[in-house]
Design a protein around this motif. Structure first.
Motif, PDB file in Angstrom:
ATOM      1  N   ARG A 166      10.553  45.276  29.850  1.00 16.94           N
ATOM      2  CA  ARG A 166       9.738  44.105  30.184  1.00 16.94           C
ATOM      3  C   ARG A 166       8.579  43.928  29.207  1.00 16.94           C
ATOM      4  N   LYS A 167       7.872  45.004  28.928  1.00 14.55           N
ATOM      5  CA  LYS A 167       6.713  44.901  28.036  1.00 14.55           C
ATOM      6  C   LYS A 167       7.134  44.512  26.622  1.00 14.55           C
ATOM      7  N   ALA A 168       8.237  45.090  26.149  1.00 14.81           N
ATOM      8  CA  ALA A 168       8.696  44.784  24.793  1.00 14.81           C
ATOM      9  C   ALA A 168       9.207  43.353  24.688  1.00 14.81           C
ATOM     10  N   VAL A 169      10.043  42.947  25.635  1.00 12.94           N
ATOM     11  CA  VAL A 169      10.632  41.607  25.589  1.00 12.94           C
ATOM     12  C   VAL A 169       9.564  40.532  25.782  1.00 12.94           C
ATOM     13  N   THR A 170       8.563  40.815  26.602  1.00  9.23           N
ATOM     14  CA  THR A 170       7.505  39.834  26.851  1.00  9.23           C
ATOM     15  C   THR A 170       6.798  39.417  25.564  1.00  9.23           C
ATOM     16  N   LYS A 171       6.740  40.333  24.592  1.00 15.82           N
ATOM     17  CA  LYS A 171       6.078  40.018  23.319  1.00 15.82           C
ATOM     18  C   LYS A 171       6.794  38.882  22.579  1.00 15.82           C
ATOM     19  N   HIS A 172       8.108  38.751  22.813  1.00 21.94           N
ATOM     20  CA  HIS A 172       8.890  37.680  22.163  1.00 21.94           C
ATOM     21  C   HIS A 172       9.842  37.080  23.201  1.00 21.94           C
ATOM     22  N   TRP A 173       9.291  36.716  24.362  1.00 28.60           N
ATOM     23  CA  TRP A 173      10.123  36.296  25.490  1.00 28.60           C
ATOM     24  C   TRP A 173      10.921  35.032  25.178  1.00 28.60           C
ATOM     25  N   PHE A 174      10.301  34.025  24.603  1.00 29.18           N
ATOM     26  CA  PHE A 174      10.997  32.753  24.378  1.00 29.18           C
ATOM     27  C   PHE A 174      12.135  32.882  23.360  1.00 29.18           C
ATOM     28  N   PRO A 175      11.943  33.606  22.234  1.00 29.35           N
ATOM     29  CA  PRO A 175      13.090  33.825  21.345  1.00 29.35           C
ATOM     30  C   PRO A 175      14.226  34.590  22.036  1.00 29.35           C
ATOM     31  N   MET A 176      13.865  35.549  22.910  1.00 27.84           N
ATOM     32  CA  MET A 176      14.895  36.293  23.625  1.00 27.84           C
ATOM     33  C   MET A 176      15.622  35.390  24.614  1.00 27.84           C
ATOM     34  N   PHE A 177      14.886  34.513  25.259  1.00 36.38           N
ATOM     35  CA  PHE A 177      15.488  33.535  26.171  1.00 36.38           C
ATOM     36  C   PHE A 177      16.445  32.621  25.404  1.00 36.38           C
ATOM     37  N   GLY A 178      16.005  32.187  24.225  1.00 37.68           N
ATOM     38  CA  GLY A 178      16.867  31.353  23.392  1.00 37.68           C
ATOM     39  C   GLY A 178      18.123  32.083  22.963  1.00 37.68           C
ATOM     40  N   PHE A 179      17.995  33.374  22.667  1.00 33.85           N
ATOM     41  CA  PHE A 179      19.158  34.180  22.294  1.00 33.85           C
ATOM     42  C   PHE A 179      20.168  34.235  23.441  1.00 33.85           C
ATOM     43  N   LEU A 180      19.688  34.462  24.653  1.00 33.06           N
ATOM     44  CA  LEU A 180      20.587  34.545  25.802  1.00 33.06           C
ATOM     45  C   LEU A 180      21.257  33.207  26.088  1.00 33.06           C
ATOM     46  N   LEU A 181      20.520  32.117  25.908  1.00 33.88           N
ATOM     47  CA  LEU A 181      21.123  30.786  26.092  1.00 33.88           C
ATOM     48  C   LEU A 181      22.227  30.540  25.066  1.00 33.88           C
ATOM     49  N   LEU A 182      21.995  30.966  23.825  1.00 32.47           N
ATOM     50  CA  LEU A 182      23.015  30.786  22.792  1.00 32.47           C
ATOM     51  C   LEU A 182      24.247  31.640  23.101  1.00 32.47           C
ATOM     52  N   CYS A 183      24.033  32.845  23.603  1.00 32.21           N
ATOM     53  CA  CYS A 183      25.169  33.698  23.988  1.00 32.21           C
ATOM     54  C   CYS A 183      25.996  33.020  25.076  1.00 32.21           C
ATOM     55  N   LEU A 184      25.319  32.412  26.043  1.00 31.37           N
ATOM     56  CA  LEU A 184      26.024  31.686  27.101  1.00 31.37           C
ATOM     57  C   LEU A 184      26.816  30.524  26.514  1.00 31.37           C
ATOM     58  N   LEU A 185      26.223  29.822  25.559  1.00 33.78           N
ATOM     59  CA  LEU A 185      26.910  28.702  24.907  1.00 33.78           C
ATOM     60  C   LEU A 185      28.139  29.179  24.144  1.00 33.78           C
ATOM     61  N   ILE A 186      28.026  30.334  23.496  1.00 34.67           N
ATOM     62  CA  ILE A 186      29.169  30.898  22.764  1.00 34.67           C
ATOM     63  C   ILE A 186      30.318  31.210  23.726  1.00 34.67           C
ATOM     64  N   TYR A 187      29.982  31.762  24.890  1.00 39.16           N
ATOM     65  CA  TYR A 187      31.013  32.024  25.904  1.00 39.16           C
ATOM     66  C   TYR A 187      31.681  30.722  26.347  1.00 39.16           C
ATOM     67  N   ILE A 188      30.869  29.699  26.596  1.00 38.44           N
ATOM     68  CA  ILE A 188      31.404  28.423  27.080  1.00 38.44           C
ATOM     69  C   ILE A 188      32.332  27.801  26.037  1.00 38.44           C
ATOM     70  N   VAL A 189      31.882  27.763  24.792  1.00 38.41           N
ATOM     71  CA  VAL A 189      32.695  27.189  23.723  1.00 38.41           C
ATOM     72  C   VAL A 189      33.992  27.985  23.555  1.00 38.41           C
TER      73      VAL A 189
END
Length: 249
Positions: free
Chosen positions: A191-214
């Motif tokens: 939590r502490k590590a990811v919080t430092k770059h939370w939005f880029p990590m959120f964007g990464f997870l969204l892209l992974c979801l998009l890759i699965y969908i495609v």
């Protein structure tokens, strides 16, 4: 009084690497960068020669979960393979079945995640990695329970805290098997590590979801590449944040 949120000092200096490798210390300090495009590009390059490893892991995982579910249904009487009869079983039977399946599947999930991590770190790995972490079953189960409870509470608190925690805890499981952290230490370190770059990590997870969908839209054939790519991309992120395992530090 000791700080229960702090990762062990002996581990914080472990795995300090130069270049593209992080460490516990660097992760907690936010001393890493998340470039989603670069991560996916690297993962795509790394799956060459490793797709079979990832898919063997998935096959072994699916077989193991199926066996666990079958044995649990025999023990508890829960009709796992006939949901229509689930309404006729007791709450105790249902809860016990879910507990057994969840507990015995936790090390398998950790093994699947570590396949991607090890590929990202150029370490030797095979699909049988899914069976390599049953020695950590207790902390893994406790971690999953704590994570689930906290995320549910977060969603009850106007949803946003739940979304925050879902992303923030994304690296907790490998920290238990790779760095030897306890359940709460792993959750808080992630939590502490990811919080430092939370939005880029959120964007990464969204892209992974998009890759699965495609991948799924392409008659599921695209998943042959999509699933290994996401698995290794996860490993690349973990490497960038927390680096190598203690044995390679």
């Amino acid at each position: 009084m000791s700080d229960i949120y702090k990762a062990p000092e002996s581990e914080l200096t472990a795995g300090e690497e130069s270049g593209d490798y992080g460490s516990l210390e660097k992760g907690l300090a936010g001393d890493y960068a998340i470039s989603v495009g670069e991560i996916i590009s690297e993962a795509w390059g790394r799956i060459k020669g490793h797709k079979g490893t990832v898919w063997l892991g998935i096959l072994l995982y699916a077989i193991a979960v199926g066996v666990i579910t079958f044995i649990s249904s025999l023990i508890t009487g829960y009709p796992a393979f006939n949901p229509a009869d689930a309404a006729n079983v007791t709450l105790t039977s249902s809860l016990l079945h879910q507990l057994i399946v969840t507990a015995l599947s936790a090390p398998l999930v950790a093994g699947m995640l570590m396949i991607g991590v090890k590929i990202a770190r150029d370490e030797t790995v095979s699909g049988t990695e899914v069976f390599s972490h049953f020695d950590k079953i207790v902390p893994l189960v406790v971690c999953n329970i704590l994570m689930s409870i906290l995320i549910v509470i977060g969603f009850m608190l106007l949803i946003i805290p739940g979304i925050y925690l879902m992303v923030a805890y994304i690296l907790a499981i490998p920290l238990i098997v790779d760095k030897g952290l306890g359940p709460w230490q792993a959750l808080e370190t992630s939590r502490k590590a990811v919080t430092k770059h939370w939005f880029p990590m959120f964007g990464f997870l969204l892209l992974c979801l998009l890759i699965y969908i495609v991948g799924g839209l392409a008659l599921l054939i695209g998943l042959i590449w999509a699933i290994p790519t996401v698995a290794v991309a996860y490993g690349v992120v973990y490497r960038k944040v927390f680096g190598a395992g203690p044995e390679n530090a």
